[in-house]
Design a protein around this motif. Sequence first.
Motif, PDB file in Angstrom:
ATOM      1  N   ALA A   1      61.206  23.393 -14.015  1.00 42.83           N
ATOM      2  CA  ALA A   1      62.356  24.228 -14.609  1.00 42.83           C
ATOM      3  C   ALA A   1      63.225  23.028 -15.606  1.00 42.83           C
ATOM      4  CB  ALA A   1      63.320  24.416 -13.504  1.00 42.83           C
ATOM      5  N   LEU A   2      63.178  21.762 -15.035  1.00 44.96           N
ATOM      6  CA  LEU A   2      64.063  20.886 -15.860  1.00 44.96           C
ATOM      7  C   LEU A   2      63.018  20.320 -17.099  1.00 44.96           C
ATOM      8  CD1 LEU A   2      66.205  18.776 -16.057  1.00 44.96           C
ATOM      9  CD2 LEU A   2      64.994  17.256 -14.661  1.00 44.96           C
TER      10      LEU A   2
ATOM     11  N   ILE B   1      61.297  14.924  -5.380  1.00 45.94           N
ATOM     12  CA  ILE B   1      61.281  16.132  -6.309  1.00 45.94           C
ATOM     13  C   ILE B   1      60.552  17.243  -6.041  1.00 45.94           C
ATOM     14  CG2 ILE B   1      62.576  17.093  -8.272  1.00 45.94           C
ATOM     15  CD1 ILE B   1      63.417  14.121  -8.745  1.00 45.94           C
ATOM     16  N   SER B   2      60.963  18.592  -5.937  1.00 47.73           N
ATOM     17  CA  SER B   2      59.591  19.343  -5.832  1.00 47.73           C
ATOM     18  C   SER B   2      59.146  19.979  -7.305  1.00 47.73           C
ATOM     19  CB  SER B   2      60.626  20.709  -5.152  1.00 47.73           C
ATOM     20  OG  SER B   2      61.509  21.454  -6.091  1.00 47.73           O
TER      21      SER B   2
ATOM     22  N   ASP C   1      58.872  22.712  -8.436  1.00 45.17           N
ATOM     23  CA  ASP C   1      59.440  23.841  -9.230  1.00 45.17           C
ATOM     24  C   ASP C   1      60.663  23.208 -10.059  1.00 45.17           C
ATOM     25  OD1 ASP C   1      57.698  25.717  -8.256  1.00 45.17           O
ATOM     26  OD2 ASP C   1      59.221  26.248  -6.392  1.00 45.17           O
ATOM     27  N   SER C   2      61.468  22.512  -9.438  1.00 43.16           N
ATOM     28  CA  SER C   2      62.523  21.802 -10.178  1.00 43.16           C
ATOM     29  C   SER C   2      62.001  20.997 -11.252  1.00 43.16           C
ATOM     30  CB  SER C   2      63.399  20.664  -9.012  1.00 43.16           C
ATOM     31  OG  SER C   2      63.572  21.386  -7.856  1.00 43.16           O
TER      32      SER C   2
ATOM     33  N   THR D   1      59.177  10.539  -9.352  1.00 40.38           N
ATOM     34  CA  THR D   1      59.848  11.993  -8.927  1.00 40.38           C
ATOM     35  C   THR D   1      58.945  12.402  -7.634  1.00 40.38           C
ATOM     36  OG1 THR D   1      58.212  13.261 -10.247  1.00 40.38           O
ATOM     37  CG2 THR D   1      60.351  12.737 -11.179  1.00 40.38           C
TER      38      THR D   1
END
Length: 301
Positions: free
Chosen positions: A149-150, A142-143, A145-146, A139
Motif C-alpha cells: 500500500a505504501l 512491517i506486514s 500489505d502495508s 522492514t
Amino acid sequence: MESETKKSYSKHKWRKVAYGGMQPGYDDNHTDESFLEDMIMNANVVKRNFFKVMLDSVSISQYLCIAALVVIVWIQTLNSAINETSLLFLDAGLLGLGFPIIFLTTSELSFHLFLHYLLKIFFFISGLYILAPVYHTLTRSISSDSIWALSVSLLLIHLFLHDFSGYTIRPPGAKNNPTLASNISMNASIIASVLIASRLPSRLHVFSVMLFSLQIFLFAPFVAFCITKYSFRLHLWFSFSLMAMTLGIIFAMHRMLFVLFLALLVFISVVCPYWLIQIQEYKFEINGPWDEAKLCFDITE
C-alpha cells in the motif's frame, strides 16, 4: 465665481495621469472614450494544435510505460520468476546500453566527463552493495500489505510530481536548482524501491533490484531526454516501441490490466489533448494600461 472657475477647468481635455493626482474639473475615477483604446484581448493566449499536443503527450505515456516495466520487474522478482542472476545481467545491459546512447546523441559529453561520471557510478554501486544488508532487514517488522500500500502510494506521488519536461546535461560544478516537486518525486521513487527490495529473500536480490530501480528512475529519464534532444522522430520511434513492448508484456500477464493500461494511454494521448483544445475556446484574457507594471531585471555575472 466658483462655478465659472469649474467650467473653465472642465474645458481642459482629460489626460491619463498615473501619479499626478486629481485633474481640476474631473472626478478621480473619471474615464473617457479613449480609455479602452489600448485594450488587448488574448495577447498571451497560445493557440494549440491538436496533433502537436498529442505528440507532446507521448513523453508522459513513455514514462508511464517505464514505471509500469519497473513494477512488472518488482512483481516477477517477488514471485521468484526472475532470479538475481538475470537481474544483474539486466542491470549491466541497461548501463551498457545507456552510455553509448548518451555518447551518440550528445556532443557536450567529453571523455573526461565520461570518466568523471563513471567514477561516480562506481562509488554509487559500491555503496549500494554495502548497504544491501541494511535494506534487506529494514522492514522485517512491517506486514507485506502495508508495504504494498505504501509503495503504490509513493509511486503515484512520484508519477504525479515527476518533471516530464526532461533533464539537461550539466557538467560538474554547474549550478543545478531542481524544484521541490521534482525532489519529492525522486525521493518517493527511491523509498518505494527500498520498501519493495526489503521483501526479497536474499541480499543479492536486494542489491540487484535496488540497482535496477535506481537506474530506471535516475538514469532512464536522462537517456530519454538525450534521445529527444537529438531527434524528435527517434524519440517517437523509441516511445512507441516502448509502449508496444509494455503492452505486450502486460497482455501476457493479465488481460484486464492490459485493457486498463491501454485505456490509460489512450486517455493521456488522445482524450486529454482533445480536452485541452476544447477549453481553449473559453480562454479569455484582457490586458491594458491598467495592468500592474512587471519589473524585469537583467542580471549578468
